[in-house]
Design a protein around this motif. Structure first.
Motif, mmCIF file in Angstrom:
data_model
loop_
_atom_site.group_PDB
_atom_site.id
_atom_site.type_symbol
_atom_site.label_atom_id
_atom_site.label_comp_id
_atom_site.label_asym_id
_atom_site.label_seq_id
_atom_site.Cartn_x
_atom_site.Cartn_y
_atom_site.Cartn_z
ATOM 1 N N ALA A 1 19.463 -9.720 -33.781
ATOM 2 C CA ALA A 1 19.773 -8.734 -32.538
ATOM 3 C C ALA A 1 18.996 -7.291 -32.983
ATOM 4 C CB ALA A 1 20.967 -8.768 -32.349
ATOM 5 N N GLY A 2 18.418 -7.149 -34.030
ATOM 6 C CA GLY A 2 17.807 -5.804 -34.332
ATOM 7 C C GLY A 2 18.948 -4.785 -34.984
ATOM 8 N N GLY A 3 19.884 -5.255 -35.523
ATOM 9 C CA GLY A 3 21.123 -4.325 -35.905
ATOM 10 C C GLY A 3 20.824 -4.087 -37.715
ATOM 11 N N MET A 4 20.147 -4.692 -38.103
ATOM 12 C CA MET A 4 20.004 -4.532 -39.520
ATOM 13 C C MET A 4 18.377 -4.580 -39.957
ATOM 14 S SD MET A 4 21.391 -7.455 -41.929
ATOM 15 C CE MET A 4 23.054 -8.055 -40.843
ATOM 16 N N PRO A 5 17.937 -3.886 -41.060
ATOM 17 C CA PRO A 5 16.711 -4.137 -41.530
ATOM 18 C C PRO A 5 16.570 -5.346 -42.265
ATOM 19 C CG PRO A 5 17.856 -2.326 -42.651
ATOM 20 C CD PRO A 5 18.632 -2.766 -41.852
ATOM 21 N N LEU A 6 15.333 -5.979 -42.640
ATOM 22 C CA LEU A 6 14.949 -7.124 -43.540
ATOM 23 C C LEU A 6 15.590 -6.844 -44.960
ATOM 24 C CD1 LEU A 6 13.753 -9.980 -43.812
ATOM 25 C CD2 LEU A 6 11.652 -8.832 -44.515
ATOM 26 N N PRO A 7 15.523 -5.631 -45.573
ATOM 27 C CA PRO A 7 16.327 -5.617 -46.892
ATOM 28 C C PRO A 7 17.801 -5.921 -47.034
ATOM 29 C CG PRO A 7 14.680 -3.617 -46.629
ATOM 30 C CD PRO A 7 14.854 -4.555 -45.389
ATOM 31 N N THR A 8 18.528 -5.551 -46.078
ATOM 32 C CA THR A 8 19.836 -5.868 -45.838
ATOM 33 C C THR A 8 20.052 -7.472 -45.809
ATOM 34 O OG1 THR A 8 20.384 -3.613 -45.023
ATOM 35 C CG2 THR A 8 22.040 -5.415 -44.853
ATOM 36 N N LEU A 9 19.244 -8.024 -45.051
ATOM 37 C CA LEU A 9 19.420 -9.702 -44.917
ATOM 38 C C LEU A 9 19.062 -10.319 -46.131
ATOM 39 C CD1 LEU A 9 19.855 -11.823 -42.975
ATOM 40 C CD2 LEU A 9 17.435 -11.842 -42.639
ATOM 41 N N VAL A 10 18.032 -9.823 -46.655
ATOM 42 C CA VAL A 10 17.564 -10.263 -47.953
ATOM 43 C C VAL A 10 18.716 -10.199 -49.232
ATOM 44 C CG1 VAL A 10 15.999 -10.317 -49.964
ATOM 45 C CG2 VAL A 10 15.066 -10.186 -47.626
ATOM 46 N N ALA A 11 19.235 -9.215 -49.145
ATOM 47 C CA ALA A 11 20.309 -9.042 -50.459
ATOM 48 C C ALA A 11 21.448 -9.986 -49.829
ATOM 49 C CB ALA A 11 20.847 -7.494 -50.038
ATOM 50 N N ASN A 12 21.773 -10.016 -48.528
ATOM 51 C CA ASN A 12 22.933 -10.830 -48.154
ATOM 52 C C ASN A 12 22.648 -12.197 -48.777
ATOM 53 O OD1 ASN A 12 24.129 -12.425 -45.539
ATOM 54 N ND2 ASN A 12 25.755 -11.550 -46.639
ATOM 55 N N THR A 13 21.382 -12.647 -48.307
ATOM 56 C CA THR A 13 20.931 -14.103 -48.258
ATOM 57 C C THR A 13 21.098 -14.570 -49.661
ATOM 58 O OG1 THR A 13 19.678 -13.719 -46.345
ATOM 59 C CG2 THR A 13 19.217 -15.591 -47.808
ATOM 60 N N ILE A 14 20.358 -13.476 -50.682
ATOM 61 C CA ILE A 14 20.565 -13.865 -52.009
ATOM 62 C C ILE A 14 22.003 -13.887 -52.609
ATOM 63 C CG2 ILE A 14 20.036 -13.226 -54.363
ATOM 64 C CD1 ILE A 14 17.387 -11.974 -53.387
ATOM 65 N N SER A 15 22.680 -12.852 -52.110
ATOM 66 C CA SER A 15 24.201 -12.818 -52.967
ATOM 67 C C SER A 15 25.121 -13.938 -52.277
ATOM 68 C CB SER A 15 24.856 -11.477 -52.300
ATOM 69 O OG SER A 15 26.134 -11.217 -52.786
ATOM 70 N N GLN A 16 24.880 -14.426 -51.061
ATOM 71 C CA GLN A 16 25.742 -15.328 -50.442
ATOM 72 C C GLN A 16 25.775 -16.757 -51.099
ATOM 73 O OE1 GLN A 16 25.459 -18.095 -48.031
ATOM 74 N NE2 GLN A 16 23.278 -17.736 -47.267
ATOM 75 N N ASP A 17 26.670 -17.353 -51.307
ATOM 76 C CA ASP A 17 26.566 -18.882 -51.833
ATOM 77 C C ASP A 17 26.897 -19.992 -50.909
ATOM 78 O OD1 ASP A 17 26.442 -17.478 -54.597
ATOM 79 O OD2 ASP A 17 28.718 -17.050 -54.314
ATOM 80 N N GLY A 18 27.075 -19.749 -49.678
ATOM 81 C CA GLY A 18 27.129 -20.563 -48.635
ATOM 82 C C GLY A 18 28.505 -21.415 -48.880
ATOM 83 N N ASP A 19 28.572 -22.652 -48.324
ATOM 84 C CA ASP A 19 29.634 -23.416 -48.577
ATOM 85 C C ASP A 19 29.740 -24.139 -49.809
ATOM 86 O OD1 ASP A 19 30.777 -22.718 -45.852
ATOM 87 O OD2 ASP A 19 29.262 -24.190 -44.913
ATOM 88 N N ALA A 20 28.679 -24.094 -50.592
ATOM 89 C CA ALA A 20 28.658 -24.736 -51.994
ATOM 90 C C ALA A 20 29.652 -23.952 -52.931
ATOM 91 C CB ALA A 20 27.425 -24.665 -52.557
ATOM 92 N N LEU A 21 30.088 -22.644 -52.792
ATOM 93 C CA LEU A 21 31.067 -22.111 -53.577
ATOM 94 C C LEU A 21 32.317 -22.627 -53.232
ATOM 95 C CD1 LEU A 21 30.992 -19.910 -55.680
ATOM 96 C CD2 LEU A 21 32.222 -18.367 -53.916
ATOM 97 N N LEU A 22 32.690 -23.109 -52.175
ATOM 98 C CA LEU A 22 34.195 -23.792 -51.731
ATOM 99 C C LEU A 22 34.282 -24.987 -52.516
ATOM 100 C CD1 LEU A 22 33.898 -23.241 -47.812
ATOM 101 C CD2 LEU A 22 35.047 -21.550 -49.305
ATOM 102 N N PRO A 23 33.575 -25.831 -52.812
ATOM 103 C CA PRO A 23 34.113 -27.042 -53.575
ATOM 104 C C PRO A 23 34.158 -26.732 -55.182
ATOM 105 C CG PRO A 23 31.794 -27.354 -52.745
ATOM 106 C CD PRO A 23 32.469 -26.379 -51.911
#
Length: 355
Positions: free
Chosen positions: A302-324
């Protein structure tokens, strides 16, 4: 009620369980067909583990990373391989980004592949190996000899309904039906809302029953079940694995939905630009599950954040794999959430400087 509880329960099955099944099924067949060779290759070539683990997460969704967590829980891959998968996975947010911008998704996938593999090799080089529950029980995995031709095991190649069992058969039937509905919905090709909700709730309900009957643990948690001798066994164990993941994801989805409803927080209130934005993106990635990460991706589109913020979040997040992994090896999971933020901050900051 529908949006607060029922839809998150349906999403757990339709957005996660179905896509995990699309990877679990062929992987399970490969384990049935070449299981002893696969494990032997992983044990003999452990140095390739981080690269292979990162590559397994390239398909959209969390299925590849979840498979790596199962392999790690029984000692088939190193902790560095687990970290590589968690860094490289985009989770279910990849479906959202893929539908909106396929080119950017591919570029991010390649960046995550390299970052994940590099992070995994660094972890292994530093000797970071948290104690596993399996280690305390001295359950080091050993390659299993190949079945002998002409044995009784190979004399029964067919998958029969009575061998599979009614509950696993029902679960796989719902997964197959769910895939025909969920995949078009994911790519915004159709929106059969009532059918989607009904199938999702039914699938999650069956998954809960299978989860309880499976003694609330992952099928691959026992090394004795890691080498199936029939396709019926593959489908039973695969069904248990999918049910395990679906239940934990459902808990996370409903929990996040209730939290958002009560507090009004949905992530958009955070500062998302500049170095602070990179820090926020990496920090939000610590939250298990894909709910917040999907919201983050939506804010980016939606244009609410720049690409570096998304990249940092994408690398840091573990998805649903962390739950099991939290349920199987909580110490390794907690450490992983910290370790994945380091490359997230480094790559996000570097991209911020370059742009």
């Amino acid at each position: 009620m529908t949006e607060l509880i029922l839809r998150p329960l349906a999403d757990a099955f339709m957005q996660v369980g179905v896509f995990v099944a699309l990877l679990v099924a062929p992987f399970g067949w490969a384990r049935y067909r070449w299981g002893h060779r696969l494990d032997d290759a992983l044990l003999r070539h452990r140095r390739l583990g981080p690269l292979v683990a990162a590559a397994l997460t390239m398909p959209p969704g969390c299925g590849g990373a979840i498979i790596v967590m199962a392999l790690y829980s029984r000692g088939a891959v190193s902790y560095g391989a687990a970290i590589a998968a968690l860094v490289a996975t985009m989770g279910d947010a990849s479906w959202v980004l893929l539908a909106a911008d396929p080119v950017l998704t591919i570029q991010l996938k390649l960046l995550l592949l390299g970052t994940g593999a590099a992070a995994g090799y660094v972890v292994d080089a530093l000797g970071i190996t948290p104690a596993r529950r399996a280690d305390s029980r001295d359950r080091t995995p050993q390659p299993v000899p190949a079945p002998v031709l002409g044995s009784a095991v190979l004399a029964r190649p067919a998958t029969r309904l009575h061998e599979l069992g009614a509950l696993p058969a029902l679960l796989w039937l719902l997964l197959g039906t769910g895939a025909t509905v969920s995949v078009p919905v994911t790519f915004q090709l159709s929106d059969p809302a009532h059918l989607y909700l009904a199938l999702g709730l039914l699938g999650t309900g069956v998954a809960v029953v299978a989860f309880v009957r499976g003694r609330c643990r992952l099928a691959d948690d026992d090394t004795g079940t890691a080498h199936p001798t029939s396709m019926a066994q593959v489908l039973r164990h695969g069904g248990n694995e999918i049910a395990f993941v679906t239940v934990w994801v459902a808990v996370a989805y409903v929990g996040f939905s209730l939290f958002t409803h009560v507090t009004g927080f949905d992530g958009s209130q955070l500062p998302l630009h500049g170095l602070v934005g990179v820090l926020v993106g990496a920090t939000v990635g610590l939250i298990p599950g894909c709910g917040v990460q999907i919201v983050f991706t939506g804010i980016f589109l939606a244009g609410g954040m720049p690409l570096p913020t998304l990249v940092a979040n994408t690398i840091s997040q573990d998805g649903d794999a962390l739950l099991p992994l939290l349920a199987l090896e909580h110490r390794a999971a907690l450490l992983a959430t910290v370790l994945t933020t380091i490359p997230a901050m480094a790559v996000g900051s570097a991209l911020l400087l370059l742009t």
